[in-house]
Design a protein around this motif. Structure first.
Motif, PDB file in Angstrom:
ATOM      1  N   LEU A   1       0.509  -1.410   0.050  1.00 15.93           N
ATOM      2  CA  LEU A   1       0.214  -0.269   0.155  1.00 15.93           C
ATOM      3  C   LEU A   1       0.988   1.678  -0.335  1.00 15.93           C
ATOM      4  O   LEU A   1       2.120   1.657   0.884  1.00 15.93           O
ATOM      5  CB  LEU A   1      -0.559   0.056   1.421  1.00 15.93           C
ATOM      6  N   GLN A   2       0.595   1.781  -0.958  1.00 15.79           N
ATOM      7  CA  GLN A   2       1.492   3.464  -1.302  1.00 15.79           C
ATOM      8  C   GLN A   2       0.755   4.384   0.441  1.00 15.79           C
ATOM      9  O   GLN A   2       0.267   3.899   0.266  1.00 15.79           O
ATOM     10  CB  GLN A   2       1.052   4.055  -2.170  1.00 15.79           C
ATOM     11  N   GLU A   3       1.986   4.854   0.416  1.00 15.75           N
ATOM     12  CA  GLU A   3       1.636   5.766   1.565  1.00 15.75           C
ATOM     13  C   GLU A   3       0.316   7.272   1.411  1.00 15.75           C
ATOM     14  O   GLU A   3      -0.049   7.213   0.649  1.00 15.75           O
ATOM     15  CB  GLU A   3       3.296   6.887   2.008  1.00 15.75           C
ATOM     16  N   GLY A   4      -0.358   6.608   2.665  1.00 17.09           N
ATOM     17  CA  GLY A   4      -1.971   7.294   2.446  1.00 17.09           C
ATOM     18  C   GLY A   4      -2.590   6.697   1.458  1.00 17.09           C
ATOM     19  O   GLY A   4      -3.550   7.241   1.717  1.00 17.09           O
ATOM     20  N   GLY A   5      -2.614   5.059   1.476  1.00 18.94           N
ATOM     21  CA  GLY A   5      -3.286   4.275   1.221  1.00 18.94           C
ATOM     22  C   GLY A   5      -3.895   3.913   1.436  1.00 18.94           C
ATOM     23  O   GLY A   5      -4.581   4.121   2.744  1.00 18.94           O
ATOM     24  N   THR A   6      -5.373   3.130   0.863  1.00 22.01           N
ATOM     25  CA  THR A   6      -6.229   2.911   1.250  1.00 22.01           C
ATOM     26  C   THR A   6      -7.258   1.144   0.710  1.00 22.01           C
ATOM     27  O   THR A   6      -6.891   0.886  -0.394  1.00 22.01           O
ATOM     28  CB  THR A   6      -7.905   3.423   1.014  1.00 22.01           C
ATOM     29  N   ILE A   7      -7.801   0.614   1.774  1.00 16.90           N
ATOM     30  CA  ILE A   7      -7.915  -0.582   1.124  1.00 16.90           C
ATOM     31  C   ILE A   7      -9.288  -0.498   1.749  1.00 16.90           C
ATOM     32  O   ILE A   7      -9.610  -0.435   3.092  1.00 16.90           O
ATOM     33  CB  ILE A   7      -6.759  -1.882   2.589  1.00 16.90           C
ATOM     34  N   LEU A   8     -10.104  -1.351   1.104  1.00 14.92           N
ATOM     35  CA  LEU A   8     -11.941  -1.266   1.503  1.00 14.92           C
ATOM     36  C   LEU A   8     -11.708  -3.087   1.307  1.00 14.92           C
ATOM     37  O   LEU A   8     -11.528  -3.902  -0.004  1.00 14.92           O
ATOM     38  CB  LEU A   8     -12.702  -1.183  -0.077  1.00 14.92           C
ATOM     39  N   CYS A   9     -12.262  -3.306   1.896  1.00 16.85           N
ATOM     40  CA  CYS A   9     -12.474  -5.253   1.781  1.00 16.85           C
ATOM     41  C   CYS A   9     -14.571  -4.895   2.017  1.00 16.85           C
ATOM     42  O   CYS A   9     -14.831  -4.796   2.735  1.00 16.85           O
ATOM     43  CB  CYS A   9     -12.231  -5.588   3.730  1.00 16.85           C
ATOM     44  N   HIS A  10     -14.876  -5.920   1.016  1.00  8.29           N
ATOM     45  CA  HIS A  10     -16.676  -6.466   1.080  1.00  8.29           C
ATOM     46  C   HIS A  10     -16.568  -7.175   1.558  1.00  8.29           C
ATOM     47  O   HIS A  10     -16.125  -7.966   2.376  1.00  8.29           O
ATOM     48  CB  HIS A  10     -16.657  -6.255  -0.514  1.00  8.29           C
ATOM     49  N   ASP A  11     -18.268  -7.696   1.885  1.00  8.79           N
ATOM     50  CA  ASP A  11     -18.777  -8.403   3.103  1.00  8.79           C
ATOM     51  C   ASP A  11     -17.884  -8.996   4.328  1.00  8.79           C
ATOM     52  O   ASP A  11     -18.651  -9.650   4.842  1.00  8.79           O
ATOM     53  CB  ASP A  11     -18.584  -9.649   1.920  1.00  8.79           C
ATOM     54  N   MET A  12     -18.140  -7.348   5.200  1.00  7.70           N
ATOM     55  CA  MET A  12     -17.847  -7.450   6.056  1.00  7.70           C
ATOM     56  C   MET A  12     -18.511  -7.614   7.302  1.00  7.70           C
ATOM     57  O   MET A  12     -18.205  -7.125   8.478  1.00  7.70           O
ATOM     58  CB  MET A  12     -16.673  -6.378   6.686  1.00  7.70           C
ATOM     59  N   SER A  13     -20.191  -7.356   7.257  1.00  8.78           N
ATOM     60  CA  SER A  13     -21.138  -7.289   7.995  1.00  8.78           C
ATOM     61  C   SER A  13     -22.095  -7.693   7.353  1.00  8.78           C
ATOM     62  O   SER A  13     -23.155  -7.781   7.182  1.00  8.78           O
ATOM     63  CB  SER A  13     -21.489  -5.944   8.027  1.00  8.78           C
TER      64      SER A  13
END
Length: 189
Positions: A89-101
């Protein structure tokens, strides 16, 4: 609000250039993502890389601004995918994970049943990371089966040692997932 809209709003707000999608499926989400540079990983279908995420991460040398994880819906695989994604992940980057709820108990089973909603038990990987990693900022947007956002940062560790059952998730959903309504997130406006 569906995951594609959440991702595109994040891409615009955070000025994302490079996008990685783990788990292409039919490709509907990937086709509609508005990142300048985007690649996908899936052992089946028309992905950029037709391989498992484990194999991709072993050979990958690139870093990404945004990583979307929606691959194999099992807690141990998503846990590995998140850890591997943090490494690229780049500095300041974001991960989004689906199906968490997952909404219903039958949606969070470990085996895919054709024609049924399948979130798997990926929420358990999320809760585990909330207990282990105080160097992350993690919250789940209460939309589209739960869109979990991870950024490098700080969070208080989750101290609850209750068994990771669906009934306990249902009773502790807001705390365990750090569940936030879409209207309470400034970049989703």
């Amino acid at each position: 609000m569906k995951r594609t809209e959440v991702i595109n709003k994040a891409i615009k707000h955070f000025n994302v250039f490079s996008y990685l999608e783990i788990g292409l499926g039919k490709g509907d989400n990937f086709r509609n993502i508005k990142a300048t540079y985007k690649i996908s990983v899936d052992p089946k279908g028309a992905a950029t890389y037709n391989t498992t995420s484990d194999d991709f991460f072993t050979h990958n040398t690139s870093k990404f601004d945004f990583i979307f994880i929606d691959g194999l819906h099992l807690k141990e695989q998503v846990y590995k995918d998140i850890l591997n994604s943090l490494d690229i992940l780049q500095e300041g980057g974001t991960i989004l994970c689906h199906d968490m709820s997952p909404i219903a108990k039958e949606d969070q089973v470990r085996e895919y049943v054709p024609g049924k909603t399948w979130n798997g038990d990926v929420w358990k990987a999320w809760v585990q990371l909330r207990k282990e990693r105080d160097d992350l900022e993690m919250y789940v947007i209460n939309t589209d089966c739960g869109c979990g956002v991870i950024k490098k940062g700080k969070q208080s560790l989750l101290k609850d040692d209750s068994e990771l059952t669906f009934n306990n998730l249902d009773s502790n959903r807001i705390e365990w997932l750090n569940l936030i309504e879409p209207e309470d997130i400034e970049w989703l406006e």
